[in-house]
Write an enzyme that holds these catalytic residues in place. Structure first.
Site, PDB file in Angstrom:
ATOM      1  N   SER A   1       0.835  -1.185   0.000  1.00 41.83           N
ATOM      2  CA  SER A   1       0.000   0.000   0.000  1.00 41.83           C
ATOM      3  C   SER A   1       0.881   1.250   0.000  1.00 41.83           C
ATOM      4  O   SER A   1       1.660   1.462  -0.916  1.00 41.83           O
ATOM      5  CB  SER A   1      -0.971  -0.032   1.194  1.00 41.83           C
TER       6      SER A   1
ATOM      7  N   HIS B   1      -5.295  -5.817  -0.563  1.00 42.94           N
ATOM      8  CA  HIS B   1      -5.844  -5.502   0.750  1.00 42.94           C
ATOM      9  C   HIS B   1      -6.841  -6.571   1.193  1.00 42.94           C
ATOM     10  O   HIS B   1      -8.052  -6.337   1.292  1.00 42.94           O
ATOM     11  CB  HIS B   1      -6.524  -4.131   0.720  1.00 42.94           C
TER      12      HIS B   1
ATOM     13  N   GLU C   1      -2.262  -3.047  -7.301  1.00 41.80           N
ATOM     14  CA  GLU C   1      -3.465  -3.270  -6.503  1.00 41.80           C
ATOM     15  C   GLU C   1      -3.913  -1.913  -5.985  1.00 41.80           C
ATOM     16  O   GLU C   1      -3.155  -0.947  -6.010  1.00 41.80           O
ATOM     17  CB  GLU C   1      -3.185  -4.241  -5.352  1.00 41.80           C
TER      18      GLU C   1
END
Length: 336
Positions: free
Chosen positions: A145, A308, A239
């Protein structure tokens, strides 16, 4: 007089062209694609793993399950000064977060670093980090992330890093298994594989390249900086979480206009989780948006097992990747 002016113009443009060619040659030398990455030092039972936050605030209570699991695997765990600290939404102000990371980098007794969580804030530290000691004795840094900012910085230095699950995510057996897979790589496992699921939008085809990528929004935010990612000879993986669909399109348009999507060897898409839409629907899913910007001859795979969610499989930025069909199963294999 006219002949003299023409000569001066010719001389000026000839000089400018010469200087520009020198600049291009210098630029190409500076931006040569790194193909051989350094693997950080292997860890083993009894070693110390440091946990800190370079982004959003987090309390020790949120890390107990991860710490217990790491202890059961034989590792010592220490918390950085950012754990429990708070400055607005951050785990302390920029200075505290920078000093915490720098201390973990420079302390020989810390054998690996795992970022506790993402959020936002890591990119704010990039310009002040001193990597001198790290380059001499690289250690594993893991996260995903917002931690994509660190992966980009390390890739620019030709040093591998781990895109993998973080302590805030360790809550059940599936997440513990994902952590164990990452620990196996830190402990010396030299190869890993991910099954690539079938999807109606896949462009299924073999590919080879160095793994690079992470969170799409973070990759986009670092475009045009010295922490931008290399796309040539790369298998790009992406992602994202909690993004508006039109933002996904905006980012993919950027990648398309800058030729990233034709430079890469392949694109592997993990979780596009909890996407948002406006009152007037955008009209396409995140996967449909991504596929619409891809050329047919570039391999493309969706729903890869990273992102996630608890089963966030590890990917090593800088590892040599190979996508192939093995007994009717498409698979991403990579070697360190």
């Amino acid at each position: 007089m006219m002949k003299k002016l023409n000569f001066v113009k010719f001389a000026y443009f000839a000089f400018s062209a010469h200087k520009y060619s020198d600049y291009l040659a210098s630029y190409k030398t500076e931006c040569m694609t790194i193909t051989n990455f350094t693997r950080p030092s292997t860890i083993q039972e009894g070693d110390t793993i440091g946990i800190l936050s370079t982004a959003r605030a987090i309390e020790q209570e949120e890390l107990l399950k991860a710490k217990k699991h790491l202890n059961e695997k034989g590792f010592n765990v220490i918390y950085g000064a950012t754990i429990g600290a708070k400055h607005h939404q951050f785990a302390g102000d920029d200075e505290l977060r920078l000093n915490d990371l720098q201390t973990m980098i420079d302390t020989p007794e810390v054998d690996a670093i795992i970022c506790a969580r993402g959020g936002y804030g890591t990119a704010r530290l990039l310009e002040q980090i001193n990597w001198s000691n790290f380059k001499e004795n690289p250690k594993w840094i893991m996260g995903y992330s917002d931690i994509t900012a660190l992966h980009n910085a390390l890739s620019q230095m030709g040093i591998m890093s781990l895109h993998g699950i973080m302590p805030i995510n360790i809550k059940d057996d599936e997440s513990k298994q994902a952590l164990d897979k990452a620990l196996a790589i830190m402990c010396g496992q030299s190869s890993f594989s991910l099954d690539l699921q079938s999807h109606k939008l896949n462009h299924s085809a073999p590919a080879r390249g160095i793994l690079t990528g992470g969170n799409l929004s973070m990759l986009y935010s670092l475009r045009g900086t010295k922490y931008d990612f290399e796309s040539r000879q790369r298998i790009l993986f992406i992602e994202d979480l909690d993004e508006y669909l039109y933002h996904i399109d905006r980012m993919m348009v950027n990648f398309k206009l800058s030729h990233i999507l034709t430079n890469i060897s392949a694109l592997v898409v993990g979780g596009m989780t909890d996407m948002n839409d406006n009152t007037i629907a955008y009209g396409y899913t995140a996967e449909e948006i991504i596929e619409s910007h891809m050329e047919e001859d570039i391999p493309l795979f969706f729903n890869a097992p990273f992102g996630h969610f608890p089963g966030n499989h590890p990917l090593v930025c800088g590892a040599q990747g190979n996508i192939s069909n093995e007994n009717n199963q498409w698979r991403l294999n990579y070697k360190l």
